[in-house]
Design a protein around this motif. Structure first.
Motif, PDB file in Angstrom:
ATOM      1  N   LEU A 180       0.397   7.402  -1.518  1.00 15.76           N
ATOM      2  CA  LEU A 180       1.032   6.978  -0.275  1.00 15.76           C
ATOM      3  C   LEU A 180       0.534   5.615   0.205  1.00 15.76           C
ATOM      4  N   VAL A 181      -0.763   5.478   0.364  1.00 16.10           N
ATOM      5  CA  VAL A 181      -1.267   4.210   0.927  1.00 16.10           C
ATOM      6  C   VAL A 181      -1.094   3.049  -0.050  1.00 16.10           C
ATOM      7  N   PRO A 182      -1.528   3.184  -1.312  1.00 15.18           N
ATOM      8  CA  PRO A 182      -1.365   2.044  -2.232  1.00 15.18           C
ATOM      9  C   PRO A 182       0.090   1.620  -2.420  1.00 15.18           C
ATOM     10  N   ILE A 183       1.003   2.573  -2.544  1.00 15.67           N
ATOM     11  CA  ILE A 183       2.426   2.217  -2.740  1.00 15.67           C
ATOM     12  C   ILE A 183       2.976   1.538  -1.486  1.00 15.67           C
ATOM     13  N   THR A 184       2.612   2.087  -0.324  1.00 15.52           N
ATOM     14  CA  THR A 184       3.093   1.489   0.934  1.00 15.52           C
ATOM     15  C   THR A 184       2.573   0.066   1.095  1.00 15.52           C
ATOM     16  N   VAL A 185       1.287  -0.146   0.805  1.00 17.51           N
ATOM     17  CA  VAL A 185       0.700  -1.487   0.937  1.00 17.51           C
ATOM     18  C   VAL A 185       1.320  -2.440  -0.087  1.00 17.51           C
ATOM     19  N   ASP A 186       1.547  -1.954  -1.296  1.00 18.46           N
ATOM     20  CA  ASP A 186       2.169  -2.807  -2.317  1.00 18.46           C
ATOM     21  C   ASP A 186       3.554  -3.261  -1.855  1.00 18.46           C
ATOM     22  N   MET A 187       4.300  -2.316  -1.258  1.00 15.84           N
ATOM     23  CA  MET A 187       5.643  -2.670  -0.744  1.00 15.84           C
ATOM     24  C   MET A 187       5.519  -3.666   0.406  1.00 15.84           C
ATOM     25  N   ALA A 188       4.500  -3.460   1.259  1.00 20.47           N
ATOM     26  CA  ALA A 188       4.301  -4.369   2.401  1.00 20.47           C
ATOM     27  C   ALA A 188       3.980  -5.778   1.912  1.00 20.47           C
ATOM     28  N   MET A 338      -7.266  -2.910   1.442  1.00 22.37           N
ATOM     29  CA  MET A 338      -5.809  -2.801   1.547  1.00 22.37           C
ATOM     30  C   MET A 338      -5.279  -3.556   2.766  1.00 22.37           C
ATOM     31  N   ARG A 339      -6.166  -4.141   3.541  1.00 19.10           N
ATOM     32  CA  ARG A 339      -5.722  -4.824   4.756  1.00 19.10           C
ATOM     33  C   ARG A 339      -4.885  -6.068   4.422  1.00 19.10           C
TER      34      ARG A 339
END
Ligand SMILES: NC(=O)C1=CN([C@@H]2O[C@H](COP(=O)(O)OP(=O)(O)OC[C@H]3O[C@@H](n4cnc5c(N)ncnc54)[C@H](OP(=O)(O)O)[C@@H]3O)[C@@H](O)[C@H]2O)C=CC1
Ligand SMILES: CC(C)CCC[C@@H](C)[C@H]1CC[C@H]2C3=C(CC[C@]12C)[C@@]1(C)CCC(=O)C[C@@H]1CC3
Length: 347
Positions: A180-188, A338-339
Motif C-alpha cells: 500500500l504505502v510503496p505503491i501509493t508513494v511511487d504513484m505520487a 518515503m517522504r
C-alpha cells in the motif's frame, strides 16, 4: 477460553514477509517460541530459528514442523503480481502441501491468513458479515481466485485431529508494508495521485498490521477441542470504516504529497482497466506485462468494501489494539525515506 501458550512452539510460514515478520515479533512478545519458514531471508533475530525453503516441497517443510504446536500460514506470492501459475502453485497446491505436511508431522493447529477479498467481486460490500457473504463467483484477479481455493481447502481440512481457522484481514498497512504505502508513494512521485476515482465517498476498511497480528494470535489461542472458531473464517479489521480517499489523503499529505483533487468517472477508469487487462492477456504469449491500472485496483479505489468483525469479537475476544489515528501516525513516522523530496526544497 484461550489456551496457555507460554513457550509453545509455532512456525510462521511466510515469516520473512511484511505481515509475517510483524507476526513473529508479536508472538515472541506473547511468549511463543518462533520458527520461520520462508523462500527468502529478509532479517535476522537470534530468538528465531529460520528454515529457508519452498512451501510447495514437503521435504523442505517437515524439518521446520518438528514439535510445532501451531502453524501460521501467511505466505503468498505478491498479491498484485498477476502471475496465475505461481498463485495456483503456491496458494492452492502449496497450501494442500502444507496441510499434508502438518498432519504428517503431528501438528494439530493451523491459522491461515486469508483475505477479505475472497468475498469481493467489485460490487459494494457494506458491513459485510462472514455468514452472509459467499465466495466471489467472479473474482477480479487470479490472486483472489487462489485465495478462495486456499481458504476453502484450509477450512475443509478442519477436524478433531487438525484444527484450522482463517483470518480475513483487509487492506493491511503499517511499517515495512510492501504494497500500500510503496505503491501509493511511487504513484505520487509519478504525479498519478492528483486524481480521485469516482465521487470520493466510497467507504472501506484499512487494517493496521498490529491489529492483524493480534487477531492471528487470538485465533491460535482459541482453536482447539470444542472451540466455536474451529473451521471458521473471521474478518479482522480496524473496526473504523473510512472514506478510501480520506485515508489516501491523510497518508499522502502525512508524507508531504498533495491531496488527490480531480475527480475521474469510475466507470471510465474501470473500462480502461478492463481494456488494459485484455491487451496484457493478448500479448502474454510474447511478453508479460502487468498494467498499473487493474480492474481490482480501480474497484477497490472506487467502491464500498468494509466488513463486520463482531464474530471475531465474540469467538476470539478480538478488539483492535491500535486506532486508525495511531496507526497512520506510526506508519507515516516509519517511512522517512518515503517522504516527498520536494517538500524540503519548498521549505
Ligand atoms: N498486504 C495486504 O494488504 C493483505 C495481505 N493478505 C494476506 O496476508 C499474507 C501476507 O501478506 P504480505 O505480508 O503482504 O505478503 P509478503 O509478500 O510481504 O509476504 C509473503 C511471504 O511469503 C513468501 N513466500 C511466497 N511464496 C513462498 C513459497 N513458495 N514458499 C515459502 N515462502 C513463500 C514471500 O516470499 P517472496 O517475497 O520471495 O515471494 C514473502 O516473504 C498473504 O497470505 C496475503 O494474501 C490479506 C489481506 C490483505
Ligand atoms: C489509487 C492510489 C492513490 C492508491 C493506490 C493504493 C493501492 C496500491 C492499495 C489500495 C487498496 C490496497 C489493497 C491491496 C493492495 C494495495 C491496494 C490496492 C490488496 C489487494 C492486497 C492483498 C489483499 O489481500 C487485499 C488488499 C485489498 C486492498
Amino acid at each position: 477460553m484461550a489456551a496457555s501458550v507460554k513457550n509453545k512452539k509455532c512456525l510462521v510460514i511466510g515469516g520473512c514477509g511484511f505481515l509475517g515478520r510483524h507476526l513473529c515479533e508479536g508472538l515472541l512478545e506473547r511468549g511463543w517460541t518462533v520458527n520461520v519458514f520462508d523462500i527468502r531471508s529478509t532479517f535476522e533475530d537470534s530468538r528465531i530459528k529460520f528454515f529457508i525453503g519452498d512451501l510447495c516441497k514437503k521435504e523442505d517443510l517437515l524439518p521446520a514442523l518438528e514439535g510445532v504446536y501451531c502453524v501460521f500460514h501467511c505466505a503468498s506470492p505478491a498479491p498484485l503480481s498477476n502471475n496465475k501459475a505461481l498463485f495456483y502453485k503456491v496458494n492452492y497446491e502449496g497450501t494442500r502441501n502444507v496441510i499434508e505436511a502438518c498432519k504428517e508431522a503431528g501438528v494439530k493447529r493451523m491459522v491461515l491468513t486469508s483475505s477479505a477479498s475472497v468475498v469481493y467481486e467489485g460490487k459494494g460490500i457494506r458491513n459485510g458479515r462472514e455468514e452472509e457473504l459467499p465466495y466471489a463467483a467472479k473474482p477480479l484477479d487470479y490472486y483472489t481466485e487462489t485465495k478462495i481455493l486456499q481458504e476453502r481447502t484450509s477450512l475443509e481440512a478442519n477436524s478433531d485431529d487438525f484444527y484450522t481457522v482463517a483470518i480475513r484481514p483487509h487492506g493491511i498497512f503499517g511499517p515495512r508494508d510492501l504494497q500500500l504505502v510503496p505503491i501509493t508513494v511511487d504513484m505520487a512521485r509519478k504525479g498519478k495521485t492528483k486524481f480521485i476515482i469516482g465521487d470520493g465517498k466510497n467507504v472501506v476498511d484499512f487494517t493496521y498490521v498490529g491489529n492483524v497480528v493480534h487477531g492471528h494470535i487470538l485465533a491460535a489461542e482459541h482453536i482447539g477441542p470444542g472451540s466455536p472458531a474451529n473451521g471458521k473464517a473471521y474478518h479482522i479489521t480496524n473496526d473504523e470504516p473510512i472514506f478510501f480517499w480520506t485515508f489516501m489523503t491523510r497518508l499522502l499529505t502525512g508524507l508531504g504529497y498533495p491531496a488527490p483533487r480531480i475527480h475521474l468517472p469510475y466507470s471510465l477508469l474501470y473500462v480502461v482497466a478492463l481494456f488494459l487487462q485484455f491487451v496484457a492477456w493478448i500479448v502474454s504469449p510474447l511478453v508479460i506485462f502487468t498494467p498499473s491500472l487493474s480492474p481490482m485496483k480501480v474497484a477497490l479505489a472506487g467502491t464500498d468494501h468494509f466488513y463486520n468483525c463482531e464474530n471475531a469479537k465474540r469467538d476470539l475476544g478480538y478488539s483492535p489494539v491500535f486506532t486508525l489515528d495511531q496507526a497512520l501516525k506510526l506508519t507515516i513516522e516509519s517511512y522517512p525515506e518515503m517522504r516527498n523530496p520536494e517538500e524540503k526544497k519548498g521549505s
